[in-house]
Design a protein around this motif. Structure first.
Motif, PDB file in Angstrom:
ATOM      1  N   TYR A 185     -15.593   0.641  -0.762  1.00  0.00           N
ATOM      2  CA  TYR A 185     -15.473   1.907  -0.656  1.00  0.00           C
ATOM      3  C   TYR A 185     -14.265   2.347  -0.704  1.00  0.00           C
ATOM      4  N   TRP A 186     -13.410   1.269  -0.497  1.00  0.00           N
ATOM      5  CA  TRP A 186     -11.898   1.134  -0.827  1.00  0.00           C
ATOM      6  C   TRP A 186     -11.593   1.288  -2.596  1.00  0.00           C
ATOM      7  N   GLN A 187     -12.198   0.078  -2.926  1.00  0.00           N
ATOM      8  CA  GLN A 187     -12.276   0.488  -4.436  1.00  0.00           C
ATOM      9  C   GLN A 187     -12.471   1.407  -5.371  1.00  0.00           C
ATOM     10  N   GLU A 188     -13.069   2.577  -4.957  1.00  0.00           N
ATOM     11  CA  GLU A 188     -13.577   3.419  -5.260  1.00  0.00           C
ATOM     12  C   GLU A 188     -12.722   5.579  -4.837  1.00  0.00           C
ATOM     13  N   LYS A 189     -12.141   4.171  -4.223  1.00  0.00           N
ATOM     14  CA  LYS A 189     -10.745   5.202  -3.447  1.00  0.00           C
ATOM     15  C   LYS A 189     -10.103   5.393  -4.248  1.00  0.00           C
ATOM     16  N   ASN A 190      -9.451   4.562  -4.904  1.00  0.00           N
ATOM     17  CA  ASN A 190      -8.710   3.894  -5.769  1.00  0.00           C
ATOM     18  C   ASN A 190      -9.011   4.683  -7.324  1.00  0.00           C
ATOM     19  N   VAL A 191     -10.146   5.548  -7.757  1.00  0.00           N
ATOM     20  CA  VAL A 191      -9.728   5.158  -9.204  1.00  0.00           C
ATOM     21  C   VAL A 191      -8.764   6.171  -9.748  1.00  0.00           C
ATOM     22  N   ASP A 192      -7.960   6.535  -8.863  1.00  0.00           N
ATOM     23  CA  ASP A 192      -6.090   6.983  -9.685  1.00  0.00           C
ATOM     24  C   ASP A 192      -5.476   6.316  -9.152  1.00  0.00           C
ATOM     25  N   ARG A 193      -5.726   5.200  -8.542  1.00  0.00           N
ATOM     26  CA  ARG A 193      -4.626   4.316  -8.522  1.00  0.00           C
ATOM     27  C   ARG A 193      -3.644   4.701  -7.426  1.00  0.00           C
ATOM     28  N   THR A 194      -4.283   5.882  -6.862  1.00  0.00           N
ATOM     29  CA  THR A 194      -2.693   6.304  -5.965  1.00  0.00           C
ATOM     30  C   THR A 194      -2.706   5.582  -4.638  1.00  0.00           C
ATOM     31  N   LEU A 195      -3.871   4.556  -3.747  1.00  0.00           N
ATOM     32  CA  LEU A 195      -3.254   3.683  -2.789  1.00  0.00           C
ATOM     33  C   LEU A 195      -3.081   2.394  -3.016  1.00  0.00           C
ATOM     34  N   TRP A 196      -2.877   2.149  -4.361  1.00  0.00           N
ATOM     35  CA  TRP A 196      -2.572   0.119  -4.666  1.00  0.00           C
ATOM     36  C   TRP A 196      -2.436   0.675  -6.206  1.00  0.00           C
ATOM     37  N   LYS A 197      -1.422  -0.220  -6.790  1.00  0.00           N
ATOM     38  CA  LYS A 197      -1.441  -0.310  -8.002  1.00  0.00           C
ATOM     39  C   LYS A 197      -1.643  -1.868  -8.181  1.00  0.00           C
ATOM     40  N   LEU A 198      -1.328  -2.375  -7.824  1.00  0.00           N
ATOM     41  CA  LEU A 198      -1.690  -4.092  -8.643  1.00  0.00           C
ATOM     42  C   LEU A 198      -2.477  -4.627  -7.949  1.00  0.00           C
ATOM     43  N   GLY A 199      -3.535  -6.041  -8.741  1.00  0.00           N
ATOM     44  CA  GLY A 199      -4.026  -7.132  -8.401  1.00  0.00           C
ATOM     45  C   GLY A 199      -4.822  -6.439  -7.496  1.00  0.00           C
TER      46      GLY A 199
ATOM     47  N   LEU B 270       1.020  -1.647   0.088  1.00  0.00           N
ATOM     48  CA  LEU B 270       0.153   0.032   0.358  1.00  0.00           C
ATOM     49  C   LEU B 270       0.866   1.541   0.190  1.00  0.00           C
ATOM     50  N   ASN B 271       0.352   2.410  -0.611  1.00  0.00           N
ATOM     51  CA  ASN B 271       1.184   3.437  -0.164  1.00  0.00           C
ATOM     52  C   ASN B 271       0.325   4.286   1.301  1.00  0.00           C
ATOM     53  N   TYR B 272       1.780   4.493   1.898  1.00  0.00           N
ATOM     54  CA  TYR B 272       1.456   4.828   2.706  1.00  0.00           C
ATOM     55  C   TYR B 272       1.814   6.402   3.186  1.00  0.00           C
ATOM     56  N   SER B 273       2.047   6.704   1.813  1.00  0.00           N
ATOM     57  CA  SER B 273       2.250   8.433   1.559  1.00  0.00           C
ATOM     58  C   SER B 273       1.168   8.732   1.803  1.00  0.00           C
ATOM     59  N   HIS B 274      -0.056   8.212   1.153  1.00  0.00           N
ATOM     60  CA  HIS B 274      -0.864   8.989   1.367  1.00  0.00           C
ATOM     61  C   HIS B 274      -2.426   9.030   2.506  1.00  0.00           C
ATOM     62  N   PRO B 275      -2.481  10.107   2.861  1.00  0.00           N
ATOM     63  CA  PRO B 275      -3.157  10.170   4.479  1.00  0.00           C
ATOM     64  C   PRO B 275      -4.070   9.274   4.785  1.00  0.00           C
ATOM     65  N   LEU B 276      -5.248   8.756   4.012  1.00  0.00           N
ATOM     66  CA  LEU B 276      -6.303   8.175   3.841  1.00  0.00           C
ATOM     67  C   LEU B 276      -5.398   6.556   3.998  1.00  0.00           C
ATOM     68  N   ILE B 277      -4.286   5.823   3.818  1.00  0.00           N
ATOM     69  CA  ILE B 277      -4.124   5.282   3.511  1.00  0.00           C
ATOM     70  C   ILE B 277      -3.217   4.587   5.349  1.00  0.00           C
ATOM     71  N   ARG B 278      -2.524   5.835   5.278  1.00  0.00           N
ATOM     72  CA  ARG B 278      -1.909   5.830   6.929  1.00  0.00           C
ATOM     73  C   ARG B 278      -2.780   5.951   7.947  1.00  0.00           C
ATOM     74  N   SER B 279      -3.668   6.692   7.893  1.00  0.00           N
ATOM     75  CA  SER B 279      -4.419   6.836   9.374  1.00  0.00           C
ATOM     76  C   SER B 279      -5.199   5.768   9.920  1.00  0.00           C
ATOM     77  N   HIS B 280      -5.741   4.790   8.261  1.00  0.00           N
ATOM     78  CA  HIS B 280      -6.312   3.998   8.888  1.00  0.00           C
ATOM     79  C   HIS B 280      -6.205   2.358   8.811  1.00  0.00           C
ATOM     80  N   PHE B 281      -3.970   2.101   8.909  1.00  0.00           N
ATOM     81  CA  PHE B 281      -3.464   0.947   8.400  1.00  0.00           C
ATOM     82  C   PHE B 281      -2.712   0.909   9.444  1.00  0.00           C
TER      83      PHE B 281
END
Length: 533
Positions: A440-454, A399-410
């Motif tokens: 919810y998470w799939q819609e947040k990743n529409v720009d592929r900034t939370l994760w890229k693969l799979g 996951l992309n931990y530079s993204h605040p949404l990932i950093r604050s939840h996981f």
């Protein structure tokens, strides 16, 4: 009484001074005896012997002779010259000065012959016999310095060489990754042939399309929660067959095993024909096509909605969006395949079931799996084998931990786990609305900034705090890309060929293919017609 005159008085004895000197002499004698005893005692010599022993061991390990330790050692001088000359040979060749490199190499051989002869006769080199070699080598080394083959130049050229090699390595690695990915996505001729022949058989043979006489009994088994229900979502006929066959072969109660296979519309006829033509020790096999799920549409499924976006299409299918900078593996269209994402809709695919074991089509079952259905998930939804070892396969790797949404939840150090063999409690799934979490998470990743693969990254987010760790022996991974411990293979219940080297491909790892091929009947007429061997 009258006192005597001073001249006639008795002299007074000086006792104190005599005692003092006697004591002092005694102490001196004792000190002298003590020093002698220490010098001659057994405890004074071991430190010296230990130090000498250590020096002997060091000299032995480094192959150093007494002569080389001498400040006037001719052998050491020749050895130093040879080491330096070897470095200059490399630089001369890089500079295309082949004549000078040849002269240096010839002089190196001469010096090495001198050292070899001295070693054979076991006597040190004398200055007289080595003077010519030392002088000639010194002249060549001086000439090398005049050609600017000094240390600074050597360092600069070596750095440039290293950078050039790194660029070549990166280029080769990138090409290897691309070609490996292409080879992994290729449909082998045999599989293509099998699909065509089965499709032909399906439409030619009307009996295959007729509903079986025991349809009612089969429908009851498909909803019976006292049986062992497995699901596989795949468009690969042979791989799915191996999953079913290996499970049936190793099951203690094959008549209680029910397989729910979901494929796409293209592969539905050959998949249906294959499982209608073949039996698997009493295992019940149901085949459905994903197009029959009317609820699976763009208004409900984020992945289908993303497929309608032009930027997403360019990213996955052409790579034009970022000028091809994203590695090819991140742009694999299979990651948008609904067969790949259907695992997040299992309760809706099988509304009557309470517990199901999900299997990928690149696994082979090695043990009886009935024990999975009696495992207590302790109120969790997903039972999976964890894959974290030290810092490997933890959340921050996916996951992309530079993204605040990932950093604050996981938690970045949370332990990852694997898809491929998962036990799902569908009652808890529905209660906790796990599919809604996935949306919810799939819609947040529409720009592929939370994760890229799979599908694993969204799986880690969706089942965060809802996963029960299983015994590692239930699911052994890595047979498609790395070496696996033989004891793990022996103990493993489900062996997973995750990676590009699938066992049905030419690039599959040969030493593990036999584990998969033992469940393929190569004597089957259709397989022989398609040159499977």
């Amino acid at each position: 009484m009258r006192r005597r005159a001073a001249d006639f008085r008795r002299p007074v004895r000086r006792r104190f001074s005599n005692v003092f000197w006697l004591t002092l002499c005694g102490l001196a004698v004792l000190l002298f005896i003590l020093v002698l005893s220490r010098e001659s005692g057994p405890g004074s010599r071991p430190p010296m012997s230990k130090r000498a022993y250590r020096q002997e061991r060091i000299m032995e390990g480094l192959n150093i002779t007494d002569e080389m330790l001498s400040p006037n050692s001719v052998t050491r001088q020749l050895s130093d010259q040879i080491s330096l000359a070897k470095a200059f040979v490399v630089i001369a060749k890089e500079s295309n000065n082949l004549q000078f490199a040849w002269e240096l190499s010839a002089q190196i051989r001469n010096s090495q012959i001198l050292l070899s002869n001295a070693a054979i006769r076991r006597t040190p080199l004398t200055l007289r016999e080595s003077e010519t070699a030392i002088r000639d080598m010194a002249l060549l080394l001086y000439q090398a310095q005049q050609l600017h083959y000094d240390s600074a130049t050597m360092i600069m050229r070596l750095k440039a060489k290293i950078q050039s090699l790194e660029e070549q390595m990166n280029s080769v690695s990138e090409k290897s990754s691309k070609y490996g990915q292409i080879a992994a996505e290729e449909v082998p001729k045999g599989l293509y042939c099998l699909g065509l022949r089965l499709t032909n058989e399906w439409f030619k043979n009307a009996n295959l399309q007729r509903k079986p006489r025991d349809r009612k009994h089969m429908e009851m088994k498909l909803k019976d929660n006292s049986l062992y229900h497995f699901c596989v979502f795949s468009d690969n006929i042979l791989a799915t067959s191996v999953v079913v066959n290996s499970t049936a072969t190793n099951s203690k109660y094959p008549d209680k095993v029910v397989f729910h296979v979901v494929t796409d519309e293209v592969n539905y006829p050959p998949m249906k024909a294959w499982f209608s033509l073949n039996s698997f020790k009493g295992v019940t096999v149901e085949v459905q096509k994903i197009e029959n799920f009317s609820w699976l549409n763009a208004s409900y499924v984020p992945v289908l909605k993303q497929l309608q976006d032009s930027d997403t299409k360019n990213y996955y299918f052409s790579g034009n969006l970022d000028n091809g900078q994203t590695p090819i593996k991140f742009r694999n269209p299979k990651y948008l395949s609904m067969l790949n994402h259907l695992r997040f809709y299992i309760p809706e695919v099988f509304p009557a079931l309470k517990k199901v074991v999900f299997l990928d089509d690149d696994v082979v079952v090695h043990k009886d799996l009935s024990g999975l259905f009696s495992i207590d998930l302790n109120g969790n939804v997903n039972g999976a084998v964890e894959t974290c070892m030290e810092t490997f396969h933890r959340y921050h790797k996916y996951l992309n931990y530079s993204h605040p949404l990932i950093r604050s939840h996981f938690d970045p150090d949370a332990c990852g786990w694997a898809f491929g063999m998962n036990v799902f409690d569908l009652v808890e799934w529905r209660k906790r609305n796990v599919t809604g979490i996935y949306h919810y998470w799939q819609e947040k990743n529409v720009d592929r900034t939370l994760w890229k693969l799979g599908t694993l990254p969204p799986g880690l987010l969706t089942f965060y705090g809802l996963t029960e760790a299983l015994n590692p022996n239930w699911h052994v991974l890595g047979l498609g890309y790395t070496n696996v411990d033989s004891q793990m293979l022996e103990k493993g219940a489900v062996l997973h060929f995750n990676g590009n080297s699938k066992p049905w491909l030419k690039i599959g790892m040969e030493k593990y293919k036999a584990l998969w091929e033992k469940y393929v009947d190569y004597t089957h007429p259709l397989l022989q017609q398609c040159n499977f061997h």
